[in-house]
Scaffold this active site. Structure first.
Site, PDB file in Angstrom:
ATOM      1  N   CYS A  64      -8.153 -10.550   0.993  1.00 28.29           N
ATOM      2  CA  CYS A  64      -8.134 -10.058   2.394  1.00 28.29           C
ATOM      3  C   CYS A  64      -8.499 -11.385   3.078  1.00 28.29           C
ATOM      4  CB  CYS A  64      -9.292  -9.154   2.619  1.00 28.29           C
ATOM      5  SG  CYS A  64      -9.544  -8.681   4.391  1.00 28.29           S
ATOM      6  N   CYS A  94     -16.836  -7.915   5.440  1.00 27.45           N
ATOM      7  CA  CYS A  94     -16.611  -8.109   7.014  1.00 27.45           C
ATOM      8  C   CYS A  94     -17.031  -6.922   7.864  1.00 27.45           C
ATOM      9  CB  CYS A  94     -15.300  -8.778   7.566  1.00 27.45           C
ATOM     10  SG  CYS A  94     -14.227  -7.455   7.978  1.00 27.45           S
ATOM     11  N   LYS A 129      -4.035   1.777  14.798  1.00 28.80           N
ATOM     12  CA  LYS A 129      -3.882   2.654  13.493  1.00 28.80           C
ATOM     13  C   LYS A 129      -4.598   3.890  14.207  1.00 28.80           C
ATOM     14  CE  LYS A 129      -6.525  -0.305  11.422  1.00 28.80           C
ATOM     15  NZ  LYS A 129      -7.225  -1.003  10.252  1.00 28.80           N
ATOM     16  N   ARG A 181      -1.973   6.991   9.552  1.00 23.91           N
ATOM     17  CA  ARG A 181      -2.088   6.531   8.044  1.00 23.91           C
ATOM     18  C   ARG A 181      -2.067   7.567   7.116  1.00 23.91           C
ATOM     19  NH1 ARG A 181      -4.209   1.318   8.020  1.00 23.91           N
ATOM     20  NH2 ARG A 181      -3.317  -0.033   9.879  1.00 23.91           N
ATOM     21  N   CYS A 206     -14.092  -1.262   5.925  1.00 26.54           N
ATOM     22  CA  CYS A 206     -12.896  -0.802   4.904  1.00 26.54           C
ATOM     23  C   CYS A 206     -13.578   0.028   4.075  1.00 26.54           C
ATOM     24  CB  CYS A 206     -12.073  -1.644   4.427  1.00 26.54           C
ATOM     25  SG  CYS A 206     -11.258  -2.590   5.551  1.00 26.54           S
ATOM     26  N   ARG A 264       1.066  -1.094  -0.122  1.00 32.15           N
ATOM     27  CA  ARG A 264       0.007  -0.138  -0.011  1.00 32.15           C
ATOM     28  C   ARG A 264       0.877   1.186  -0.071  1.00 32.15           C
ATOM     29  NH1 ARG A 264      -3.860   0.136   4.959  1.00 32.15           N
ATOM     30  NH2 ARG A 264      -4.918  -1.542   3.790  1.00 32.15           N
ATOM     31  N   CYS A 310     -15.159  -2.956  -0.445  1.00 31.64           N
ATOM     32  CA  CYS A 310     -13.649  -3.187  -0.259  1.00 31.64           C
ATOM     33  C   CYS A 310     -13.136  -4.411  -1.234  1.00 31.64           C
ATOM     34  CB  CYS A 310     -13.700  -3.410   1.265  1.00 31.64           C
ATOM     35  SG  CYS A 310     -14.444  -5.165   1.734  1.00 31.64           S
ATOM     36  N   LYS A 321      -6.129   7.729  12.090  1.00 31.76           N
ATOM     37  CA  LYS A 321      -6.484   8.279  10.743  1.00 31.76           C
ATOM     38  C   LYS A 321      -6.566   9.682  10.920  1.00 31.76           C
ATOM     39  CE  LYS A 321      -7.815   3.598   9.056  1.00 31.76           C
ATOM     40  NZ  LYS A 321      -8.822   2.819   8.446  1.00 31.76           N
TER      41      LYS A 321
HETATM   42 FE1  SRM Z   1      -9.308  -1.561   6.460  1.00 28.85          FE
HETATM   43  C1  SRM Z   1      -7.880  -4.178   7.770  1.00 28.85           C
HETATM   44  C2  SRM Z   1      -8.349  -2.960   3.283  1.00 28.85           C
HETATM   45  C3  SRM Z   1      -9.778   1.648   4.815  1.00 28.85           C
HETATM   46  C4  SRM Z   1     -11.076  -0.556   8.896  1.00 28.85           C
HETATM   47  N1  SRM Z   1      -8.073  -3.272   5.843  1.00 28.85           N
HETATM   48  C5  SRM Z   1      -7.479  -4.176   6.458  1.00 28.85           C
HETATM   49  C6  SRM Z   1      -6.653  -5.063   5.864  1.00 28.85           C
HETATM   50  C7  SRM Z   1      -5.466  -4.687   5.892  1.00 28.85           C
HETATM   51  C8  SRM Z   1      -7.172  -6.843   6.254  1.00 28.85           C
HETATM   52  C9  SRM Z   1      -6.109  -7.335   7.223  1.00 28.85           C
HETATM   53  O1  SRM Z   1      -6.017  -6.727   8.375  1.00 28.85           O
HETATM   54  O2  SRM Z   1      -5.704  -8.566   7.099  1.00 28.85           O
HETATM   55  C10 SRM Z   1      -7.683  -5.237   4.309  1.00 28.85           C
HETATM   56  C11 SRM Z   1      -6.626  -5.513   3.106  1.00 28.85           C
HETATM   57  C12 SRM Z   1      -7.251  -6.175   2.163  1.00 28.85           C
HETATM   58  C13 SRM Z   1      -6.820  -6.320   0.752  1.00 28.85           C
HETATM   59  O3  SRM Z   1      -6.856  -7.333   0.344  1.00 28.85           O
HETATM   60  O4  SRM Z   1      -6.221  -5.491   0.069  1.00 28.85           O
HETATM   61  C14 SRM Z   1      -7.877  -3.739   4.304  1.00 28.85           C
HETATM   62  N2  SRM Z   1      -8.854  -0.690   4.339  1.00 28.85           N
HETATM   63  C15 SRM Z   1      -8.642  -1.462   3.343  1.00 28.85           C
HETATM   64  C16 SRM Z   1      -8.856  -0.932   1.975  1.00 28.85           C
HETATM   65  C17 SRM Z   1      -8.017  -1.014   0.808  1.00 28.85           C
HETATM   66  C18 SRM Z   1     -10.183  -1.173   1.681  1.00 28.85           C
HETATM   67  C19 SRM Z   1     -10.578  -0.302   0.271  1.00 28.85           C
HETATM   68  O5  SRM Z   1     -11.909  -0.634  -0.064  1.00 28.85           O
HETATM   69  O6  SRM Z   1     -10.001   0.568  -0.458  1.00 28.85           O
HETATM   70  C20 SRM Z   1      -8.580   0.662   2.481  1.00 28.85           C
HETATM   71  C21 SRM Z   1      -7.274   1.008   2.562  1.00 28.85           C
HETATM   72  C22 SRM Z   1      -7.124   2.630   2.862  1.00 28.85           C
HETATM   73  C23 SRM Z   1      -5.738   3.080   2.927  1.00 28.85           C
HETATM   74  O7  SRM Z   1      -5.217   3.391   1.854  1.00 28.85           O
HETATM   75  O8  SRM Z   1      -5.139   3.400   3.820  1.00 28.85           O
HETATM   76  C24 SRM Z   1      -9.035   0.462   3.996  1.00 28.85           C
HETATM   77  N3  SRM Z   1     -10.228   0.142   6.754  1.00 28.85           N
HETATM   78  C25 SRM Z   1     -10.407   1.176   6.079  1.00 28.85           C
HETATM   79  C26 SRM Z   1     -11.182   2.007   6.508  1.00 28.85           C
HETATM   80  C27 SRM Z   1     -12.086   3.318   5.864  1.00 28.85           C
HETATM   81  C28 SRM Z   1     -11.200   4.481   6.050  1.00 28.85           C
HETATM   82  O9  SRM Z   1      -9.966   4.516   7.180  1.00 28.85           O
HETATM   83  O10 SRM Z   1     -11.695   5.620   6.015  1.00 28.85           O
HETATM   84  C29 SRM Z   1     -11.689   1.511   7.470  1.00 28.85           C
HETATM   85  C30 SRM Z   1     -12.659   1.947   8.525  1.00 28.85           C
HETATM   86  C31 SRM Z   1     -12.448   3.172   9.266  1.00 28.85           C
HETATM   87  C32 SRM Z   1     -11.729   2.745  10.666  1.00 28.85           C
HETATM   88  O11 SRM Z   1     -10.625   2.479  10.405  1.00 28.85           O
HETATM   89  O12 SRM Z   1     -12.520   2.719  11.636  1.00 28.85           O
HETATM   90  C33 SRM Z   1     -10.974   0.147   7.939  1.00 28.85           C
HETATM   91  N4  SRM Z   1      -9.379  -2.242   8.090  1.00 28.85           N
HETATM   92  C34 SRM Z   1     -10.088  -1.782   8.845  1.00 28.85           C
HETATM   93  C35 SRM Z   1     -10.267  -2.629   9.997  1.00 28.85           C
HETATM   94  C36 SRM Z   1     -10.918  -2.278  11.350  1.00 28.85           C
HETATM   95  C37 SRM Z   1     -10.229  -1.579  12.181  1.00 28.85           C
HETATM   96  C38 SRM Z   1     -10.846  -1.307  13.644  1.00 28.85           C
HETATM   97  O13 SRM Z   1     -10.850  -0.330  14.284  1.00 28.85           O
HETATM   98  O14 SRM Z   1     -11.644  -2.128  14.009  1.00 28.85           O
HETATM   99  C39 SRM Z   1      -9.237  -3.780   9.589  1.00 28.85           C
HETATM  100  C40 SRM Z   1      -8.780  -4.978  10.800  1.00 28.85           C
HETATM  101  C41 SRM Z   1      -7.768  -4.361  11.885  1.00 28.85           C
HETATM  102  O15 SRM Z   1      -7.250  -3.112  11.989  1.00 28.85           O
HETATM  103  O16 SRM Z   1      -7.622  -5.261  12.697  1.00 28.85           O
HETATM  104  C42 SRM Z   1      -8.688  -3.379   8.476  1.00 28.85           C
HETATM  105 FE1  SF4 Z   2     -11.169  -7.133   4.532  1.00 32.38          FE
HETATM  106 FE2  SF4 Z   2     -13.261  -6.684   6.102  1.00 32.38          FE
HETATM  107 FE3  SF4 Z   2     -11.629  -4.616   5.095  1.00 32.38          FE
HETATM  108 FE4  SF4 Z   2     -13.332  -5.957   3.330  1.00 32.38          FE
HETATM  109  S1  SF4 Z   2     -13.931  -4.898   5.157  1.00 32.38           S
HETATM  110  S2  SF4 Z   2     -10.980  -5.418   3.020  1.00 32.38           S
HETATM  111  S3  SF4 Z   2     -13.242  -8.014   4.117  1.00 32.38           S
HETATM  112  S4  SF4 Z   2     -11.151  -6.331   6.409  1.00 32.38           S
END
Ligand code: SRM
Ligand code: SF4
Length: 565
Positions: free
Chosen positions: A434, A473, A201, A134, A477, A65, A428, A203
């Protein structure tokens, strides 16, 4: 008791582990040590396996990323990314929901080269993931208001000020693999983060009202640009703290939360305030439970008044009172538009952010962008809704760019790009990359949107813009809890249906149905869409109708604006 991530960080604050040795071992196709897997995240890398192929064997690969503050991607950077995606990745680039790019399918043999060449293109993957600040989001649309460029500049400034310095990222990936760890500089605690970084993390986003195109209130730290009413110049920012969306099914202790807007600061106070908020998270976040470790739980547990007092104590000055502001919309500009400086920008919709060449005769998006940016000076900008813009285009280049895109099957007219519902949608990645996905998301999106558009059409709402977001899930994201229709994966082909967020991103939605099979989505939606068609007030949006009618106990108007502290 500290969780294992805390023990790993404390034991090796340089976040090095055995990454250099495993990288140098040509026979290894993956990392095995837990420390390495965790530290790689801080370097912007996730080890994954192709879940479509799991039944036969695990096919190890990496997601990489990039960090693009404000979504800005200079032309040469994009061209380098495209080359790398073709050479080492799965020939796609994915625009993320935080204005970054992701490479998928990078094999270990190509990992070091990929990261080194990303850095050679003057970009980085450092702190794109991990327990750090981030990518900083900011409105990407070029100068539609006089504030746009100043806010972009502030986002870049703050992004630099929040970068961790003490990691071994440059030793490993930029300067080359160091095998002799005895030569490595002794690990010093990071000046901003300390030895164990953040509990989780962190943000940050900027937005310029009334357009909330970065979903600002879902961030740990948000800066709402405030214009001086007399001059129209950027006066400073309202400060929002404690947003976050991630939750877990069946765990009521986890929930999406919108940020509290707690005060006003001048531009000159931005960096100091940003770093202090991050350090409050560092010092007060729950390091014993990663499910309760985000800054939003500090706000939830201590309250916004406590937070403001703690912040003022740290920075040594008082925040101003919150200035009037309102978010009433979101979304990107599509098609060609004039910039304030007379040049042009083009907004292009990218389905689920996946830039790729369709093998079945559809658009060849990646090739189109390579051809355009290979021939014309323009800057790429990624949006927080997984779309992209080509900015700073000269008059003379507009026609040629349109022609190149058309030759690759990419339309520029907004209606020809996609329907309104599709242009506003997000999903996502979920399966197959993922590791946390419970259900399909990106791959289901086109079909799910077809179903939703079909149901809208049945009730004469064919042209209605509804914000639809899907995730595989509950981590959220693609920010499904801020969608008018959110679908959140529970199990293969099973989704929670969330309804009722507003268009300005200031009201969360709620669960309407808990366990909908993919094929039952039309039946799940019909009753509410039918009532909406007959009962809506003039110009009322679907999300607002849901909030007003389905949950009458909640005052939808009052909930639309977070209270000032
Ligand atoms: Fe996310 C984890 C993809 C934005 C909340 N996110 C992941 C992981 C790395 C899975 C993992 O931990 O194994 C995913 C990678 C999947 C893949 O195959 O690429 C992933 N997140 C993404 C992206 C690529 C989704 C997308 O559709 O674009 C986004 C990357 C953003 C970036 O460039 O940095 C992405 N993730 C978000 C957002 C939206 C935002 O930030 O505006 C959220 C919700 C907002 C928040 O953070 O509260 C988000 N991602 C999570 C979470 C839950 C965090 C939590 O507080 O519970 C996880 C899981 C974790 O961190 O344990 C996670
Ligand atoms: Fe993976 Fe869940 Fe984030 Fe989708 S929402 S990319 S399934 S961690």
């Amino acid at each position: 008791m500290a969780v294992s991530n805390e023990i790993l960080k404390a034991a090796d604050p340089a976040l090095r582990g055995s990454i250099p040795e495993v990288l140098a071992d040509a026979g290894a196709n993956r990392f095995e040590e837990e420390a390495d897997l965790q530290f790689l995240k801080f370097h912007g890398i996730y080890q994954q396996d192709d879940r479509d192929l799991r039944r036969t064997a695990k096919h190890w690969q990496f997601m990489v990323r990039t960090r693009q503050p404000g979504g800005r991607v200079p032309r040469e950077q994009f061209l380098a990314y495209a080359r790398l995606a073709r050479r080492w990745g799965n020939e796609t680039l994915r625009v993320t929901s935080r204005q970054g790019f992701q490479f998928h399918g990078v094999l270990k043999a190509g990992l070091a080269t990929t990261i080194r060449e990303i850095n050679a293109a003057l970009a980085t993957t450092l702190a794109a993931c991990g327990d750090v600040a981030r990518n900083v989001m900011a409105p990407p649309t070029p100068a539609t208001t006089s504030l746009a460029s100043e806010v972009q500049a502030d986002a870049a400034l703050l992004s630099d000020a929040l970068l961790p310095l003490g990691t071994s990222y440059h030793d490993i990936w930029v300067e080359g693999v160091k095998l002799d760890l005895a030569d490595a500089p002794p690990a010093k605690p990071d000046p901003l983060y300390g030895a164990t970084y953040l509990p989780r993390k962190f943000k940050t986003a900027f937005a310029i009202p009334p357009n909330n195109d970065t979903d600002l209130l879902s961030n740990c730290l948000g800066f709402i640009a405030i214009a001086d009413p007399a001059t129209g110049e950027l006066a400073g920012y309202n400060l929002a703290v404690g947003g976050g969306l991630g939750r877990a099914h069946g765990n009521q202790q986890t929930f999406p939360r919108l940020a509290d807007v707690i005060g006003f600061l001048s531009r000159g106070q931005l960096v100091e305030v940003g770093r202090a908020v991050l350090q409050i998270h560092r010092d007060w976040g729950d390091r014993t439970n990663r499910k309760h470790a985000r800054l939003k739980y500090v706000l939830e547990d201590h309250g916004p008044a406590w937070f403001r007092a703690e912040l003022e104590r740290r920075v040594g000055f008082t925040l101003g009172e919150v200035r009037p502001w309102e978010f009433d919309r979101q979304g990107d500009a599509f098609g060609w538009h004039r910039q304030q400086d007379g040049r042009w920008f083009l907004g292009l919709h990218v389905t689920a952010g996946r830039v790729r060449d369709d093998a079945d005769g559809g658009p060849r998006f990646l090739a189109a962008l390579e051809a355009v940016l290979g021939a014309h000076p323009a800057e790429m900008r990624l949006t927080a809704s997984q779309n992209l813009l080509l900015a700073d285009v000269a008059d003379a280049d507009v026609e040629s760019i349109t022609t190149i895109l058309a030759a690759h099957g990419v339309a520029v007219d907004p209606a020809a790009q996609a329907s309104g519902v599709r242009r506003l949608s997000m999903a996502c990645p979920a399966l197959p990359t993922c590791g946390l996905a419970l259900a399909e998301s990106e791959r289901w999106l086109p079909q799910a949107l077809g179903v939703i558009e079909g149901v809208l059409g049945e009730y004469g709402l064919g042209g209605e813009d509804v914000v639809v977001r899907i995730t595989g899930c509950p981590n959220g994201c693609a920010r499904p809890y801020l969608a008018e229709i959110g679908l959140v994966g529970k199990a293969p082909n099973r989704y929670q249906l969330w309804l009722g967020a507003n268009f300005g991103g200031t009201r969360l939605n709620r669960v309407w149905l808990d366990n909908v099979r993919g094929e039952d989505l039309p039946a799940a939606l019909r009753p509410v869409v039918q009532r909406f068609a007959f009962e809506r007030r003039p110009a009322e949006r679907f999300g607002d109708w849901c909030a007003r009618v389905l949950w009458p106990e909640q005052d939808a108007t009052a909930a639309a604006l977070p209270a000032a502290a």
